[in-house]
Design a protein around this motif. Structure first.
Motif, short mmCIF file in Angstrom:
data_model
loop_
_atom_site.label_atom_id
_atom_site.label_comp_id
_atom_site.label_asym_id
_atom_site.label_seq_id
_atom_site.Cartn_x
_atom_site.Cartn_y
_atom_site.Cartn_z
N UNK A 1 60.02 45.14 47.08
CA UNK A 1 61.29 45.07 47.79
C UNK A 1 62.38 44.67 46.81
N UNK A 2 63.30 45.58 46.60
CA UNK A 2 64.45 45.31 45.74
C UNK A 2 65.58 44.75 46.60
N UNK A 3 66.54 44.06 45.98
CA UNK A 3 67.66 43.49 46.75
C UNK A 3 68.38 44.56 47.56
N UNK A 4 68.59 44.27 48.82
CA UNK A 4 69.33 45.13 49.74
C UNK A 4 68.66 46.48 49.95
N UNK A 5 67.37 46.54 49.71
CA UNK A 5 66.62 47.77 49.96
C UNK A 5 65.43 47.46 50.85
N UNK A 6 64.93 48.51 51.51
CA UNK A 6 63.76 48.32 52.36
C UNK A 6 62.50 48.15 51.53
N UNK A 7 61.55 47.45 52.10
CA UNK A 7 60.26 47.31 51.45
C UNK A 7 59.59 48.68 51.37
N UNK A 8 59.02 48.99 50.21
CA UNK A 8 58.38 50.29 50.06
C UNK A 8 56.97 50.14 49.52
N UNK A 9 56.11 51.07 49.94
CA UNK A 9 54.75 51.10 49.46
C UNK A 9 54.72 51.58 48.02
N UNK A 10 54.01 50.86 47.17
CA UNK A 10 53.86 51.26 45.77
C UNK A 10 52.51 51.95 45.56
N UNK A 11 51.45 51.29 46.03
CA UNK A 11 50.10 51.84 45.87
C UNK A 11 49.19 51.24 46.92
N UNK B 1 52.31 56.16 36.06
CA UNK B 1 52.73 54.95 35.34
C UNK B 1 52.01 53.69 35.83
N UNK B 2 51.72 53.63 37.12
CA UNK B 2 51.09 52.45 37.71
C UNK B 2 49.66 52.78 38.11
N UNK B 3 48.78 51.77 38.03
CA UNK B 3 47.40 51.94 38.45
C UNK B 3 46.96 50.73 39.27
N UNK B 4 46.46 51.00 40.47
CA UNK B 4 45.93 49.94 41.32
C UNK B 4 44.42 49.87 41.11
N UNK B 5 43.90 48.65 41.08
CA UNK B 5 42.45 48.49 40.91
C UNK B 5 42.04 47.16 41.52
N UNK B 6 40.75 46.93 41.61
CA UNK B 6 40.28 45.64 42.12
C UNK B 6 38.97 45.28 41.43
N UNK B 7 38.74 43.98 41.38
CA UNK B 7 37.50 43.43 40.84
C UNK B 7 36.86 42.65 41.98
N UNK B 8 35.85 43.23 42.62
CA UNK B 8 35.25 42.59 43.78
C UNK B 8 34.58 41.26 43.42
N UNK B 9 34.05 41.17 42.23
CA UNK B 9 33.38 39.93 41.81
C UNK B 9 34.38 38.78 41.72
N UNK B 10 35.62 39.10 41.39
CA UNK B 10 36.66 38.07 41.26
C UNK B 10 37.55 37.99 42.49
N UNK B 11 37.29 38.85 43.50
CA UNK B 11 38.16 38.89 44.69
C UNK B 11 39.62 39.02 44.30
N UNK B 12 39.88 39.93 43.40
CA UNK B 12 41.24 40.09 42.87
C UNK B 12 41.60 41.57 42.81
N UNK B 13 42.84 41.86 43.20
CA UNK B 13 43.39 43.20 43.09
C UNK B 13 44.46 43.18 42.00
N UNK B 14 44.62 44.29 41.32
CA UNK B 14 45.56 44.36 40.21
C UNK B 14 46.52 45.54 40.38
N UNK B 15 47.65 45.43 39.71
CA UNK B 15 48.56 46.55 39.57
C UNK B 15 49.00 46.59 38.11
N UNK B 16 48.48 47.56 37.38
CA UNK B 16 48.89 47.75 36.00
C UNK B 16 50.12 48.64 35.99
N UNK B 17 51.20 48.13 35.42
CA UNK B 17 52.47 48.84 35.42
C UNK B 17 52.86 49.14 33.98
#
Length: 119
Positions: free
Chosen positions: A38-48, A66-82
């Motif tokens: 969500x950028x200032x004065x803009x609507x929230x938008x889906x990235x991935x 440019x962006x990559x979504x991933x997750x590590x189930x062992x660490x219970x963590x999701x990532x966004x590489x930008x």
């Protein structure tokens, strides 16, 4: 479910950042996770968006390649590489977890992490 984002910051155009979303609580019923911004004065938008079981990953047209979504189930963590960041990517980035509760689809949100891309 609780979500905590980290990894935001200030970066020059063309640079990279990796955002993290730590997930805790009752995660067994989550069927999809996603990054929004969500950028200032803009609507929230889906990235991935990434289903937890089956399905395919979805990206906004503006970030494809440019962006990559991933997750590590062992660490219970999701990532966004930008990568190849642009000034128009400047926003607060939030992670979300979706799950069905009866006939309702519920979204849980993190507090967000700010990303600023300078030109």
């Amino acid at each position: 479910v609780q979500l905590v984002e980290s990894g935001g910051g200030l970066v020059e155009a063309g640079g990279s950042l990796r955002l993290s979303c730590a997930v805790s609580g009752s995660t067994g019923t989550i069927n999809a996770m996603a990054w929004y911004r969500q950028a200032p004065e803009k609507q929230r938008e889906l990235v991935a968006r990434m289903p937890t079981v089956g399905g395919s990953t979805k990206y906004a047209d503006s970030v494809k390649g440019r962006f990559t979504i991933s997750r590590d189930n062992a660490k219970n963590t999701m990532y966004l590489q930008m990568n190849s960041l642009r000034p128009e990517d400047t926003a607060v980035y939030l992670c979300s977890a979706g799950e069905w509760s009866g006939s309702r689809y519920l979204l849980t949100w993190g507090q967000g992490t700010p990303v600023t891309v300078s030109s």
